[in-house]
Design an enzyme around this catalytic site. Structure first.
Site, PDB file in Angstrom:
ATOM      1  N   ASP A 297      12.359 -19.683  44.806  1.00  0.00           N
ATOM      2  CA  ASP A 297      11.664 -20.823  44.213  1.00  0.00           C
ATOM      3  C   ASP A 297      12.580 -21.982  43.850  1.00  0.00           C
ATOM      4  O   ASP A 297      12.094 -23.055  43.487  1.00  0.00           O
ATOM      5  CB  ASP A 297      10.921 -20.383  42.943  1.00  0.00           C
TER       6      ASP A 297
ATOM      7  N   HIS B  71      16.378 -12.507  39.468  1.00  0.00           N
ATOM      8  CA  HIS B  71      15.402 -11.722  40.219  1.00  0.00           C
ATOM      9  C   HIS B  71      15.523 -10.266  39.810  1.00  0.00           C
ATOM     10  O   HIS B  71      16.628  -9.791  39.553  1.00  0.00           O
ATOM     11  CB  HIS B  71      15.660 -11.855  41.735  1.00  0.00           C
TER      12      HIS B  71
HETATM   13  C1  SDX Z   1       9.459 -14.552  42.450  1.00  0.00           C
HETATM   14  O1  SDX Z   1       9.668  -9.645  42.513  1.00  0.00           O
HETATM   15  C2  SDX Z   1       9.632 -10.419  43.526  1.00  0.00           C
HETATM   16  O2  SDX Z   1       9.947 -10.025  44.627  1.00  0.00           O
HETATM   17  C3  SDX Z   1       9.169 -11.843  43.245  1.00  0.00           C
HETATM   18  C4  SDX Z   1       9.391 -12.885  44.354  1.00  0.00           C
HETATM   19  C5  SDX Z   1       8.464 -12.658  45.557  1.00  0.00           C
HETATM   20  O3  SDX Z   1       8.794 -13.145  46.661  1.00  0.00           O
HETATM   21  O4  SDX Z   1       7.397 -12.058  45.392  1.00  0.00           O
HETATM   22  O5  SDX Z   1      10.735 -12.886  44.804  1.00  0.00           O
HETATM   23  C6  SDX Z   1       9.019 -14.307  43.851  1.00  0.00           C
HETATM   24  O6  SDX Z   1       8.695 -14.274  41.559  1.00  0.00           O
HETATM   25  C7  SDX Z   1      10.847 -15.105  42.180  1.00  0.00           C
HETATM   26  C8  SDX Z   1      11.191 -15.180  40.689  1.00  0.00           C
HETATM   27  C9  SDX Z   1      10.675 -16.492  40.119  1.00  0.00           C
HETATM   28  N1  SDX Z   1      10.859 -16.603  38.703  1.00  0.00           N
HETATM   29  C10 SDX Z   1      11.737 -17.429  38.119  1.00  0.00           C
HETATM   30  O7  SDX Z   1      12.504 -18.135  38.781  1.00  0.00           O
HETATM   31  C11 SDX Z   1      11.663 -17.495  36.620  1.00  0.00           C
HETATM   32  C12 SDX Z   1      13.043 -17.344  36.043  1.00  0.00           C
HETATM   33  N2  SDX Z   1      13.496 -15.997  36.268  1.00  0.00           N
HETATM   34  C13 SDX Z   1      13.329 -15.020  35.212  1.00  0.00           C
HETATM   35  O8  SDX Z   1      12.126 -15.125  34.516  1.00  0.00           O
HETATM   36  C14 SDX Z   1      13.719 -13.589  35.625  1.00  0.00           C
HETATM   37  O9  SDX Z   1      14.979 -13.643  36.202  1.00  0.00           O
HETATM   38  C15 SDX Z   1      12.773 -12.757  36.505  1.00  0.00           C
HETATM   39  C16 SDX Z   1      11.374 -12.670  35.927  1.00  0.00           C
HETATM   40  C17 SDX Z   1      12.689 -13.304  37.902  1.00  0.00           C
HETATM   41  C18 SDX Z   1      13.342 -11.310  36.564  1.00  0.00           C
HETATM   42  O10 SDX Z   1      13.307 -10.749  35.288  1.00  0.00           O
HETATM   43  P1  SDX Z   1      13.932  -9.318  34.911  1.00  0.00           P
HETATM   44  O11 SDX Z   1      14.295  -8.555  36.108  1.00  0.00           O
HETATM   45  O12 SDX Z   1      12.971  -8.658  33.970  1.00  0.00           O
HETATM   46  O13 SDX Z   1      15.277  -9.705  34.177  1.00  0.00           O
HETATM   47  P2  SDX Z   1      15.494  -9.777  32.656  1.00  0.00           P
HETATM   48  O14 SDX Z   1      14.450 -10.661  32.048  1.00  0.00           O
HETATM   49  O15 SDX Z   1      15.583  -8.376  32.106  1.00  0.00           O
HETATM   50  O16 SDX Z   1      16.880 -10.510  32.550  1.00  0.00           O
HETATM   51  C19 SDX Z   1      18.124  -9.849  32.397  1.00  0.00           C
HETATM   52  C20 SDX Z   1      19.029 -10.788  31.637  1.00  0.00           C
HETATM   53  C21 SDX Z   1      18.454 -11.213  30.283  1.00  0.00           C
HETATM   54  O17 SDX Z   1      19.570 -11.525  29.452  1.00  0.00           O
HETATM   55  P3  SDX Z   1      20.053 -10.470  28.322  1.00  0.00           P
HETATM   56  O18 SDX Z   1      18.805 -10.116  27.506  1.00  0.00           O
HETATM   57  O19 SDX Z   1      20.569  -9.272  29.046  1.00  0.00           O
HETATM   58  O20 SDX Z   1      21.061 -11.213  27.535  1.00  0.00           O
HETATM   59  O21 SDX Z   1      19.194 -12.014  32.369  1.00  0.00           O
HETATM   60  C22 SDX Z   1      18.657 -13.107  31.613  1.00  0.00           C
HETATM   61  C23 SDX Z   1      17.723 -12.477  30.573  1.00  0.00           C
HETATM   62  O22 SDX Z   1      17.561 -13.321  29.438  1.00  0.00           O
HETATM   63  N3  SDX Z   1      17.917 -13.939  32.541  1.00  0.00           N
HETATM   64  C24 SDX Z   1      17.943 -15.266  32.544  1.00  0.00           C
HETATM   65  C25 SDX Z   1      17.157 -15.662  33.632  1.00  0.00           C
HETATM   66  N4  SDX Z   1      16.682 -14.577  34.256  1.00  0.00           N
HETATM   67  C26 SDX Z   1      17.145 -13.529  33.586  1.00  0.00           C
HETATM   68  N5  SDX Z   1      18.547 -16.128  31.739  1.00  0.00           N
HETATM   69  C27 SDX Z   1      18.350 -17.427  31.998  1.00  0.00           C
HETATM   70  N6  SDX Z   1      17.601 -17.904  33.039  1.00  0.00           N
HETATM   71  C28 SDX Z   1      17.003 -17.031  33.855  1.00  0.00           C
HETATM   72  N7  SDX Z   1      16.262 -17.463  34.881  1.00  0.00           N
END
Ligand code: SDX
Length: 435
Positions: free
Chosen positions: A369, A311
């Site tokens: 989720d 998140h």
């Molecule tokens: C919702 O914002 C809100 O409030 C949203 C929400 C609401 O109520 O409105 O809470 C609802 O949208 C929940 C989120 C649902 N999405 C998912 O479950 C999809 C999986 N999650 C990711 O796509 C991600 O964690 C996000 C989109 C939720 C957040 O993305 P960020 O903040 O841009 O984080 P990032 O992509 O910069 O990640 C940081 C690191 C990265 O690794 P490095 O490049 O540093 O090596 O963490 C890794 C990412 O690759 N990472 C994950 C991951 N999420 C982040 N690695 C594996 N699996 C994941 N799910």
């Protein structure tokens, strides 16, 4: 910006090339980190800021929802999500989000009555559905039908009139479950079920989803209670992507139905509300518990994403995910489901991830989720409807944030700037000289 946000503190920025220094005031909210007011940055120093994804940028001030992502805290109007999920109900939470206070019993009765009496949709909207293919994704239909509400309810599109804004809010909250259920009924070729005024919000939704005209249908009270709680857990989440979309659309003066349709479109993505559907697809793809370690390795190798994890704001357990996991157990027990392989897999994946350095280092925890899809599936909700349910529940958050925006006399059209990296100026080449 309210006067009580001002502090005597400031942050200075110096342009090392010219030596020019500008002070920027620090603002303080009720809770949360201080905020640098950089509105005079361009006029003072001639610079823009660069923050794609808004990782450090506040787009608005708001009184509705507070999140402390490090501590895993979520509060609406000061009330914790845990307390609301346990003691409140969705209608009361809607009133709280819209009006800022919990209702008195007379206000609650009046609000519930108003919402109940707005649940039917204009009869001509039935025809509108028939323009869609039956195999359309329900979110595609939702975007179209909710946007089309502006064509049906002309008497609540004048955004300068507070009464019309309130009527539009009531209409949207009330009609979303009806439209959502209609998208499902249309997809399976069953007749639309009219809402029933003797049922509460969650009961009515389940009734419109699962009842048929040829026999009586009794709503299971445990399931409607669980649905009500799922609605509360999704009701608002400050400036998430879809809410920011609604606010940006609203800042142009667009009507509320168009703004909420924009929010639905934004919610659909798998990185946002579409993740609940994506979690089930992921679990299905993994297949069995034995395949989890190999899948986790693929996630660490960046070949896969662990959907329902991570998140932008929570660097701790999403408090909603904890409540969702508990609700999941309650629902499965009520339905007498002793062995649910999907739940077993989800629990196992959570345990592996919470103890793995990759996830620990990046502070990746289950989000709202992760468990919701398993509950919804157990309740008989088809997977393609999961994000639609999120949209139904989030409508109150979107419309409360939209109302806050419109009522703010200082609001301006949202218009970010950019770092241009395209072509430098060049001369137009006539067609015959181009290679
Ligand atoms: C919702 O914002 C809100 O409030 C949203 C929400 C609401 O109520 O409105 O809470 C609802 O949208 C929940 C989120 C649902 N999405 C998912 O479950 C999809 C999986 N999650 C990711 O796509 C991600 O964690 C996000 C989109 C939720 C957040 O993305 P960020 O903040 O841009 O984080 P990032 O992509 O910069 O990640 C940081 C690191 C990265 O690794 P490095 O490049 O540093 O090596 O963490 C890794 C990412 O690759 N990472 C994950 C991951 N999420 C982040 N690695 C594996 N699996 C994941 N799910």
């Amino acid at each position: 910006m309210p006067a009580d946000s001002k502090t005597n503190e400031s942050v200075s920025m110096i342009d090392n090339t010219t030596g020019k220094k500008v002070d920027f005031p620090l603002l303080t909210g009720t809770e949360g980190p201080k905020v640098i007011d950089i509105r005079t940055l361009y006029s003072g120093l001639g610079f823009f800021t660069y923050d794609p994804g808004y990782t450090s940028t506040g787009s608005t001030e708001s009184k509705i929802t507070y999140i402390d992502g490090d501590a895993g805290i979520l509060r609406h109007r000061g009330y914790s999500i845990e307390e609301l999920a346990e003691k409140s109900d969705y209608m009361e939470t809607c009133y709280l989000l819209l009006h800022g206070e919990l209702p008195t019993s007379a206000q609650k009765e009046d609000f519930e009555n108003t919402i109940t009496r707005h649940t039917m949709v204009h009869d001509q909207m039935n025809n509108f559905f028939r323009g869609f293919r039956r195999d359309a994704h329900p979110m595609a239909v939702m975007c179209g039908v909710v946007g089309a509400m502006a064509a049906f309810y002309h008497d609540s599109t004048d955004i300068t009139d507070p009464h019309q804004r309130l009527v539009a809010s009531h209409r949207l909250i009330a009609k979303m479950p009806t439209i959502a259920a209609m998208t499902y009924k249309y997809s399976i070729g069953q007749p639309f079920m009219y809402p029933r005024n003797d049922l509460d919000y969650a009961e009515n939704f389940l009734y419109m989803m699962f009842a048929v005209p040829c026999e009586a249908y009794k709503v299971n009270p445990v399931l409607s209670k669980a649905m009500d709680r799922i609605f509360i857990l999704h009701a608002d989440h400050e400036q998430n992507a879809s809410t920011s979309t609604v606010r940006l659309a609203g800042s142009t003066g667009a009507n509320p139905f168009a703004c909420i349709a924009a929010g639905i479109a934004s919610l659909w993505g798998p990185a946002h509300g579409g993740a609940n559907e994506a979690v089930l697809a992921m679990l299905g793809k993994i297949g069995t518990k034995e395949n989890i370690p190999a899948f986790i390795q693929k996630v660490k190798d960046k070949e896969e994403m662990l959907m329902g994890f991570g998140h932008r704001v929570y660097k701790n357990y999403d408090p909603r995910a904890k409540i969702m996991a508990r609700t999941c157990h309650e629902v499965l027990s009520e339905l007498n489901i002793k062995n649910e392989p999907l739940l077993d897999m989800a629990i196992e994946m959570e345990q592996i991830a919470l103890n793995d350095k990759y996830f620990v280092d990046r502070k990746l925890y289950p989000n709202v989720d992760f468990y919701s899809g398993i509950i919804l599936k157990a309740m008989g909700i088809p997977v393609s409807m999961f994000t639609v349910l999120f949209a139904v529940a989030r409508t109150v958050g979107w419309i409360a944030q939209w109302s806050e925006l419109i009522a703010d006399p200082a609001q301006k059209i949202g218009r970010p700037r950019q770092l241009y990296t395209g072509a430098a100026p060049r001369n137009y080449a006539p067609l015959h000289l181009r290679k």
